[in-house]
Motif scaffolding. Structure first.
Motif, PDB file in Angstrom:
ATOM      1  N   ALA A 179      46.383  26.325  54.130  1.00 30.24           N
ATOM      2  CA  ALA A 179      45.927  25.592  55.316  1.00 30.24           C
ATOM      3  C   ALA A 179      44.502  25.970  55.694  1.00 30.24           C
ATOM      4  N   ASP A 180      44.168  27.245  55.603  1.00 25.07           N
ATOM      5  CA  ASP A 180      42.805  27.678  55.931  1.00 25.07           C
ATOM      6  C   ASP A 180      41.798  27.129  54.928  1.00 25.07           C
ATOM      7  N   MET A 185      45.513  17.494  56.924  1.00 26.47           N
ATOM      8  CA  MET A 185      44.088  17.480  56.593  1.00 26.47           C
ATOM      9  C   MET A 185      43.828  16.711  55.307  1.00 26.47           C
ATOM     10  N   TRP A 226      44.492  23.840  65.537  1.00 23.18           N
ATOM     11  CA  TRP A 226      43.984  25.214  65.495  1.00 23.18           C
ATOM     12  C   TRP A 226      44.495  26.034  66.681  1.00 23.18           C
ATOM     13  N   TYR A 259      40.958  23.561  55.824  1.00 21.22           N
ATOM     14  CA  TYR A 259      40.153  23.323  57.024  1.00 21.22           C
ATOM     15  C   TYR A 259      38.781  23.975  56.985  1.00 21.22           C
ATOM     16  N   VAL A 299      35.921  21.602  57.404  1.00 26.04           N
ATOM     17  CA  VAL A 299      35.844  21.075  58.768  1.00 26.04           C
ATOM     18  C   VAL A 299      35.044  22.033  59.649  1.00 26.04           C
ATOM     19  N   ILE A 354      42.292  18.118  65.496  1.00 26.81           N
ATOM     20  CA  ILE A 354      42.053  19.340  64.725  1.00 26.81           C
ATOM     21  C   ILE A 354      42.019  20.547  65.647  1.00 26.81           C
ATOM     22  N   SER A 365      33.164  18.830  49.921  1.00 25.80           N
ATOM     23  CA  SER A 365      34.180  19.487  50.743  1.00 25.80           C
ATOM     24  C   SER A 365      35.464  19.742  49.972  1.00 25.80           C
ATOM     25  N   ARG A 421      37.481  23.484  49.044  1.00 32.29           N
ATOM     26  CA  ARG A 421      38.877  23.831  49.330  1.00 32.29           C
ATOM     27  C   ARG A 421      39.534  24.550  48.148  1.00 32.29           C
TER      28      ARG A 421
END
Length: 221
Positions: free
Chosen positions: A161-162, A101, A140, A165, A168, A136, A15, A19
């Motif tokens: 930020a996107d 996050m 959003w 996440y 997730v 979360i 993960s 990112r």
């Protein structure tokens, strides 16, 4: 621009790698990619060639090495002058959302590890994990309600930020988490992104299996 090399783990499971990788792709930063399969007999010795922490992702630049996903995104955002919304008051909100996050949601991370190619049942969140999920979704919803008119991402345009996440969203899809419509719409935005599609398709082709991340039962049919 400086020559960049990004060292990542398995696309199906890592993960933190997603990112950094997604953000570099989204801003158009050219880079060489080095993939080190995790949880193998040789992973640590391979990572020792790149990462002082022994973890991924790692961004190697002409100036030095950056071994943290959020720090990588900050470096790329500063270098390419992309990735944070304006004005500063909104940028500060985006930084807070990204940092939350980066430092939090431990129960979700532990109980619902990223496994892009899987669709699983039988993984019921603990109370702590459900609290993470609810928080979360609240983030959003707040972002989309406030900045939705500016675009489909949390702060209108795609931001750090996107990128933070995106894994997730993958977890929620993998484990069939029940979500309100605004969260489902945001996940659709993430999954329709062409770079996210490239990542997911690459994850499908990987042969490695990390048993600790194979939670629940496969969805039949």
């Amino acid at each position: 621009m400086a020559d960049l090399t990004l060292v990542i783990g398995n696309k199906n499971y890592s993960s933190w790698s997603l990112r950094a990788w997604l953000f570099l792709k989204q801003v158009g930063a050219p880079f060489q990619e080095v993939r080190v399969p995790l949880c193998t007999d040789t992973a640590q010795s391979q990572l020792a060639n790149y990462s002082p922490s022994g973890l991924v992702p790692v961004l190697i630049t002409e100036e030095g090495t950056i071994w943290d996903s959020l720090a990588i995104c900050e470096y790329v955002a500063e270098t390419y002058q992309q990735g944070w919304p304006q004005p500063s008051s909104i940028r500060d909100q985006a930084r807070a959302v990204a940092a939350e996050m980066h430092s939090g949601f431990m129960a979700l991370r532990s109980e619902m590890p990223m496994n892009c190619r899987a669709r699983r049942t039988g993984v019921e969140p603990s109370k702590a994990c459900q609290t993470n999920i609810d928080r979360i979704v609240s983030v959003w919803q707040s972002c989309r309600q406030t900045y939705g008119e500016a675009g489909p991402w949390l702060f209108g345009d795609f931001s750090v930020a996107d990128a933070m996440y995106a894994p997730v969203a993958s977890r929620f899809v993998t484990y069939g988490v029940s979500l309100p419509q605004v969260a489902q719409d945001y996940i659709h935005t993430i999954f329709e992104n062409p770079h996210m599609q490239d990542w997911l398709q690459a994850g499908e082709t990987e042969s490695e299996t990390i048993q600790a991340s194979e939670r629940g039962q496969p969805v039949s049919g």
